[in-house]
Enzyme design. Structure first.
Site, mmCIF file in Angstrom:
data_model
loop_
_atom_site.group_PDB
_atom_site.id
_atom_site.type_symbol
_atom_site.label_atom_id
_atom_site.label_comp_id
_atom_site.label_asym_id
_atom_site.label_seq_id
_atom_site.Cartn_x
_atom_site.Cartn_y
_atom_site.Cartn_z
ATOM 1 N N GLU A 52 -3.820 -4.277 9.606
ATOM 2 C CA GLU A 52 -4.460 -5.278 8.573
ATOM 3 C C GLU A 52 -5.797 -5.763 9.012
ATOM 4 O OE1 GLU A 52 -3.224 -5.672 5.974
ATOM 5 O OE2 GLU A 52 -1.199 -4.916 6.132
ATOM 6 N N TYR A 73 -4.714 -10.142 10.082
ATOM 7 C CA TYR A 73 -5.895 -9.797 8.923
ATOM 8 C C TYR A 73 -6.936 -10.278 9.486
ATOM 9 C CZ TYR A 73 -1.670 -8.939 5.857
ATOM 10 O OH TYR A 73 -0.588 -8.445 5.338
ATOM 11 N N GLU A 105 0.750 -1.346 0.021
ATOM 12 C CA GLU A 105 -0.222 -0.125 -0.007
ATOM 13 C C GLU A 105 0.831 1.323 0.193
ATOM 14 O OE1 GLU A 105 0.232 -2.624 2.252
ATOM 15 O OE2 GLU A 105 0.190 -1.569 4.544
ATOM 16 N N HIS A 130 -6.035 0.713 2.703
ATOM 17 C CA HIS A 130 -4.875 1.068 3.535
ATOM 18 C C HIS A 130 -4.773 2.528 3.627
ATOM 19 C CE1 HIS A 130 -3.096 -2.320 5.381
ATOM 20 N NE2 HIS A 130 -2.786 -2.977 4.201
#
Ligand SMILES: [Zn+2]
Length: 632
Positions: A349, A414, A302, A330
């Site tokens: 994340e 994540y 990102e 992001h």
């Protein structure tokens, strides 16, 4: 006044300094503290950086470098505007494998003394520069070495066009220090400008305001006016062209790849609109993509204004673009509001996965986002199993001291992070949660935050003393406890229910060619392949392959998934395709499970080592550091 100003003071070493009157009441002692005292008291400790930002901190970088493909070296100077907060006589930068030639102070460039401290594994060496209490400018002359793990130098053969070499950087997590001497902590933000000299036939782009055309001199200048953490420093050099998508969006790629990329990512403008509708204005002006050669180790990175992306999402049917939604998200979670240390990586994340799924839901509906949630949940279950139910690495808040922060880069951050946020959404309702997230991004914009600060914010803004809500949100269970809390909700998908039906009929003997797979996207195929039993007959493998052409699929997600049952069941018809895939693609997410499946048997291990010997030069250090360990 912003009620969270006391948060910001501690974490925005820069924030308050721009205000005229900055002293404030210490909430604990009620005594007036100066900004500097507060900064020093509250600055987050980052165990992965040698810098002492509370004492002397960099604010702006002026980079002046030349890129030599012949020597595979970047050399030049990094000039920092610094703030000597504690009036100390030393400022510390992070370096790893850099050659430091000379250091100067001030406009007049007076040479000063400096030393490289003891080298530590992963972290490199502190560069300690002697300064004066009033020093504002520090210039470091340096060059990179063969140990610059951020850099990948590709030969023409390793590019799509095969004519010119290519270079790209990957700075996250702590690799910026291998190509720039820098205070390499996500808790420190700088603005930057850069002058980059490259071979005349190539173009340079950075995580900054970028050129849209090659020039004739090979000299490019860049400006990044929004302050960013060091891991977002990025550079790429190669034969590339630019094509616009919308007014604010566009794509850089090699000429051989640009048209496929423009087709694939045609909807990136719509994604930007959806993202802004959800969580407020995009704060970085342009949003462009750079499609890299296939050795790029990640799906995407990102880098602000210019996401770096793997070409393995060019599926020709726009079915893998959730990756772009992820990198775009992001721009809020990560780039705008940044984890202060790598122990808080889930803040970057987890929020980004949550946001990505919301963008996809906005564009393609809930049923589509549900598929992504189920696949993510499967990944999470696999990670939990791999790490073990009691592993401390399955907590959201990590403890990575003494380790490479890359080890924290698992599906826990994540997918468990996302599941936690989805759980909060369920408890308080979407409307209230969206308000809260909006406020969170606004409050901490261009700041770093950590788990404690986020949880404080959550308690004050959302839980507000409601014990029932607190119990349902269950901070302790999600953030500080290994595994998943017992009452977590397992995601489901109606489209996958149809996949399961097809799978069941196939297992009961219906030929693959007769299954109803009409309109299946990459996600349905992925789900189907993941459902396949551990043990399959050669006939079953061949039946599936003949009906669906998995081995010859142009979709890298499908291919990578298919190679797993192929390896397990010794389906050698896929060997050649697998070897080609492994020698071309450097995306770690694909490589690790395939190599892992291979090394599970002695014959597979021999095969894996032979392929790896050939493929390794095509991989970035981020991938080889993981694979060397696995295959040694
Ligand atoms: Zn991400």
């Amino acid at each position: 006044m912003n009620p969270y100003r006391n948060y910001l003071l501690g974490f925005s070493l820069a924030g308050c300094l721009q205000l005229a009157a900055c002293s404030t009441q210490n909430p604990v002692t009620n005594e007036t503290m100066t900004t500097q005292e507060q900064d020093i008291a509250k600055a987050p400790v980052d165990v992965h950086s040698f810098a002492k930002p509370a004492e002397a901190v960099a604010r702006h970088l002026d980079l002046d470098i030349a890129v030599s493909f012949d020597q595979k070296v970047i050399s030049g100077k990094a000039t920092y505007q610094i703030e000597n907060l504690a009036k100390t006589n030393q400022i510390i930068f992070d370096t790893r494998g850099l050659k430091i030639e000379q250091v100067y102070l001030g406009e007049e460039q007076t040479p000063t003394t400096f030393r490289l401290g003891k080298e530590k594994e992963f972290l490199g060496s502190p560069l300690e520069v002697d300064i004066q209490p009033d020093t504002r400018l520090v210039t470091i002359l340096y060059s990179t070495t063969a140990n610059a793990d951020a850099l990948q130098w590709l030969s023409p053969q390793q590019t799509a066009g095969k004519k010119h070499p290519f270079l790209f950087t990957q700075s996250q997590a702590i690799l910026a220090r291998t190509w720039i001497p820098i205070q390499d902590s996500p808790g420190i933000r700088i603005t930057y400008s850069a002058k980059v000299k490259v071979p005349k036939e190539l173009m340079a782009v950075m995580s900054a305001e970028n050129p849209q055309q090659k020039n004739t001199t090979g000299e490019y200048t860049f400006e990044m006016r929004q302050a960013i953490p060091s891991y977002l420093m990025a550079l790429s050099v190669g034969d590339m062209v630019f094509k616009p998508i919308g007014k604010q969006t566009g794509i850089y790629a090699e000429p051989a790849t640009i048209d496929a990329a423009v087709y694939e990512f045609a909807e990136m403008d719509k994604m930007l609109v959806a993202a802004e509708k959800l969580y407020g204005k995009y704060r970085w002006d342009r949003y462009d993509l750079l499609v890299l050669p296939p050795s790029f180790p990640f799906g995407g990175m990102e880098n602000p204004r210019l996401t770096f992306v793997t070409p393995t999402v060019l599926a020709k049917d726009r079915s893998l673009t959730s990756l772009i939604a992820h990198e775009l998200a992001h721009s809020w979670s990560g780039n705008l509001v940044t984890n202060a240390t790598w122990d808080d990586f889930w803040l970057n994340e987890g929020f980004t996965v949550y946001f990505e799924r919301r963008i996809m839901e906005e564009l393609y509906g809930k049923e589509y986002a549900d598929m992504l949630n189920v696949l993510g949940y499967q990944d999470l279950q696999n990670t939990l199993e791999e790490l073990g139910p009691q592993s401390e690495d399955t907590r959201l808040k990590l403890d990575l001291e003494g380790r490479n922060p890359d080890e924290g880069l698992t599906d826990i951050a994540y997918e468990k992070g996302n599941a936690f946020l989805q759980n909060i959404e369920r408890v308080v309702g979407r409307e209230r949660f969206d308000q809260f997230v909006n406020e969170y991004f606004q409050t901490f914009a261009f700041q770093s935050t950590n788990t404690d600060l986020f949880l404080d914010f959550l308690r004050k803004e959302l839980i507000q003393g409601d014990e029932k809500v607190a119990e349902q949100i269950n901070i302790e269970g999600w953030v500080y406890t290994p595994g998943l809390p017992e009452n977590h909700v397992k995601p489901t998908s109606s489209r996958f229910a149809q996949v399961a039906d097809a799978y069941t009929s196939w297992k009961n003997g219906k030929p693959a060619a007769q299954l109803n797979t009409k309109d299946w996207s990459s996600h349905e195929w992925l789900h189907f392949i993941r459902m396949l039993p551990e043990q399959m007959t050669p006939q079953q493998m061949a039946d599936l392959d003949k009906a669906f052409g998995f081995t010859n699929s142009g979709n890298s997600e499908v291919l990578a998934a298919w190679f797993i049952p192929a390896i397990r069941n010794n389906y050698t018809s896929a060997d050649k395709a697998m070897e080609t895939f492994l020698t071309n693609v450097g995306r770690r997410k694909f490589l690790v499970p395939i190599y892992k499946a291979l090394i599970a048997t002695p014959e597979g291990k021999t095969k894996a080592r032979a392929i790896y010997a050939k493929a390794r030069p095509n991989y970035h250090a981020v991938s080889t550091s993981t694979l060397d360990e696995m295959l040694k």
